[in-house]
Enzyme design. Structure first.
Site, PDB file in Angstrom:
ATOM      1  N   HIS A  10      51.694 157.286  45.007  1.00  0.00           N
ATOM      2  CA  HIS A  10      52.976 157.232  43.624  1.00  0.00           C
ATOM      3  C   HIS A  10      52.617 157.893  42.400  1.00  0.00           C
ATOM      4  O   HIS A  10      52.837 158.779  41.139  1.00  0.00           O
ATOM      5  CB  HIS A  10      53.341 155.670  43.619  1.00  0.00           C
ATOM      6  CG  HIS A  10      54.222 155.788  42.877  1.00  0.00           C
ATOM      7  ND1 HIS A  10      55.556 156.051  42.798  1.00  0.00           N
ATOM      8  CD2 HIS A  10      54.523 154.754  41.347  1.00  0.00           C
ATOM      9  CE1 HIS A  10      56.179 155.327  41.436  1.00  0.00           C
ATOM     10  NE2 HIS A  10      55.644 154.939  41.093  1.00  0.00           N
ATOM     11  N   GLU A  36      57.398 162.010  41.861  1.00  0.00           N
ATOM     12  CA  GLU A  36      57.786 160.241  42.406  1.00  0.00           C
ATOM     13  C   GLU A  36      58.980 159.313  41.555  1.00  0.00           C
ATOM     14  O   GLU A  36      59.027 158.858  41.018  1.00  0.00           O
ATOM     15  CB  GLU A  36      56.092 159.284  42.016  1.00  0.00           C
ATOM     16  CG  GLU A  36      55.716 159.976  43.209  1.00  0.00           C
ATOM     17  CD  GLU A  36      56.144 159.310  44.448  1.00  0.00           C
ATOM     18  OE1 GLU A  36      56.230 157.922  44.803  1.00  0.00           O
ATOM     19  OE2 GLU A  36      56.167 160.159  45.763  1.00  0.00           O
ATOM     20  N   ASP A  90      58.555 157.315  37.726  1.00  0.00           N
ATOM     21  CA  ASP A  90      58.971 156.355  38.620  1.00  0.00           C
ATOM     22  C   ASP A  90      60.513 156.104  37.786  1.00  0.00           C
ATOM     23  O   ASP A  90      60.996 156.292  37.233  1.00  0.00           O
ATOM     24  CB  ASP A  90      57.941 155.341  37.790  1.00  0.00           C
ATOM     25  CG  ASP A  90      57.866 154.153  38.383  1.00  0.00           C
ATOM     26  OD1 ASP A  90      57.565 153.531  39.463  1.00  0.00           O
ATOM     27  OD2 ASP A  90      58.265 153.252  37.482  1.00  0.00           O
TER      28      ASP A  90
END
Length: 307
Positions: free
Chosen positions: A272, A130, A106
Site C-alpha cells: 500500500h 493506491e 490513500d
C-alpha cells in the site's frame, strides 16, 4: 535501487486554517504550476520525503499534514471525511493556489479527487497510487488484512485497537510495506500520535472506507469522483505495485484501459505505501511526466511505455 532515506530535510511552514495551524512542506521555485502532495492514513508529509527532492528542482512542491495529523494542530473534531474536506479546501485557498498538479495517495487521493471534481479547471494533472475506490465486497479486501480491518470497523473493538493499543501505527502501517521500516522511520510515524487522545483520525478513516456499500455517503462521494475520472481528459499518472492492496496489477490494467489520458508505471514489489518501497522511481517518473503536461508528448517510462 538506492538506499531509502529516513531524514526529513525540510523547513517547517505553518498557515492558519479555520482557526487552526496546518503544517506543510514548501520547497522549489515559485513560478509555474505547484505540485500538491496529499497523504492519507496514518501518515503525514513525511511519506513524501524521498519523492519531493526529485520534483523540487523544477516545480514548487507543497505537502501539507492533514488536520489532526503530522505536525498540524489536533483540534477536538470527529474527523469525518467532510472535516478534512473543509480544512483542505481552506488550506488551498489560504495559500492562494490557483492551479495545481495533484500527487495523491490513500485518503489523500479521496480528498484530491473530490477537490478536482469540484474544481476541474484548476487541475493540470493527477498522479495517484493506491487510491480510495469503492470495494464491492470484503472478498476484494486483502485476505491478510481482512479480519483486522473488520475489527477496526467494529465499534468498541476498533477503538480499543486503534485508540488504546495504537494498532494502526504499530500493526497496519508496517504490514503494508514490503521492506521492513526502520525504527527511525517508525518513530517519525509514531510521533504525532503518542497520546491516545490524538488518535481519533486514525480510527475514523478505516471506518469511512467505502466497503460493501458502507458508509453510504462515502460510497456515493467516491463513486461520483470515479465517474468524473472516467470522463475527464485531465492527464493522469497511475503508479501500481505487486501485489498492491487497493490497486492490484489486474485493477491497474483495467484502469489503464478505462481512464482517459492515463499513463501507468509499475514500481515492482509494493503493497500500500508504495512511497516506502520505491520512492526514487516514483519521484523520477513524476519529474519526467510533468513537462508532458505542457507539451502533450509520449514518454517511455521505466515501468514501460506510457502514452
Amino acid at each position: 535501487m538506492s538506499e531509502i532515506g529516513t531524514g526529513f530535510p525540510f523547513d517547517p511552514h505553518y498557515v492558519e486554517v479555520l482557526g487552526e495551524r496546518m503544517h506543510y512542506v514548501d520547497v522549489g521555485p515559485r513560478d509555474g504550476t505547484p505540485v500538491l502532495f496529499l497523504h492519507g492514513n496514518p501518515t503525514s508529509s513525511y511519506l513524501w520525503r524521498n519523492i519531493i527532492p526529485h520534483v523540487a528542482p523544477s516545480h514548487r512542491c507543497i505537502a501539507p499534514d492533514l488536520i489532526g495529523m503530522g505536525k498540524s494542530d489536533k483540534p477536538d473534531l470527529d474527523y469525518f471525511f467532510d472535516d478534512h474536506v473543509r480544512y483542505l479546501d481552506a488550506f488551498i485557498e489560504a495559500l492562494g493556489l490557483e492551479e495545481v498538479v495533484l500527487v495523491i495517495h490513500d485518503w489523500g487521493s479521496a480528498l484530491g479527487f473530490h477537490w478536482a471534481k469540484r474544481n476541474p479547471e484548476r487541475v493540470k494533472g493527477i498522479a495517484c497510487m493506491e487510491f480510495i475506490r469503492p470495494i464491492p465486497t470484503w472478498d476484494e479486501w486483502p485476505e491478510f488484512a481482512r479480519e483486522t480491518f473488520q475489527a477496526f470497523r467494529t465499534a468498541d473493538v476498533g477503538r480499543e485497537l486503534i485508540i488504546d493499543q495504537n494498532a494502526f501505527i504499530e500493526g497496519a502501517l508496517p504490514k503494508f510495506v514490503v521492506r521492513p521500516l526502520t525504527e527511525v522511520e517508525m518513530d517519525h510515524y509514531r510521533e504525532p500520535f503518542l497520546k491516545p487522545v490524538d488518535r481519533e483520525p486514525l480510527w475514523r478513516f478505516p471506518n469511512e472506507l467505502p466497503i460493501a456499500g458502507e458508509p453510504a455517503n462515502i460510497v456515493a462521494l467516491v463513486e461520483a469522483y470515479m465517474n468524473w475520472l472516467h470522463q475527464s481528459p485531465v492527464p493522469k499518472l497511475l503508479f501500481w505495485g505487486t501485489p498492491g492492496v487497493l490497486i492490484s496489477p489486474a485493477e491497474a490494467a483495467r484502469l489503464a484501459e478505462s481512464l482517459p489520458n492515463c499513463k501507468t508505471v509499475d514500481i515492482g514489489p509494493g503493497l500500500h505505501f508504495l512511497q516506502e518501497d520505491n520512492p526514487d522511481l516514483i519521484g523520477s517518473e513524476i519529474a519526467r511526466w510533468l513537462p508532458a503536461l505542457i507539451v502533450g508528448k509520449s514518454i517511455e517510462f521505466d515501468g514501460g511505455w506510457a502514452t
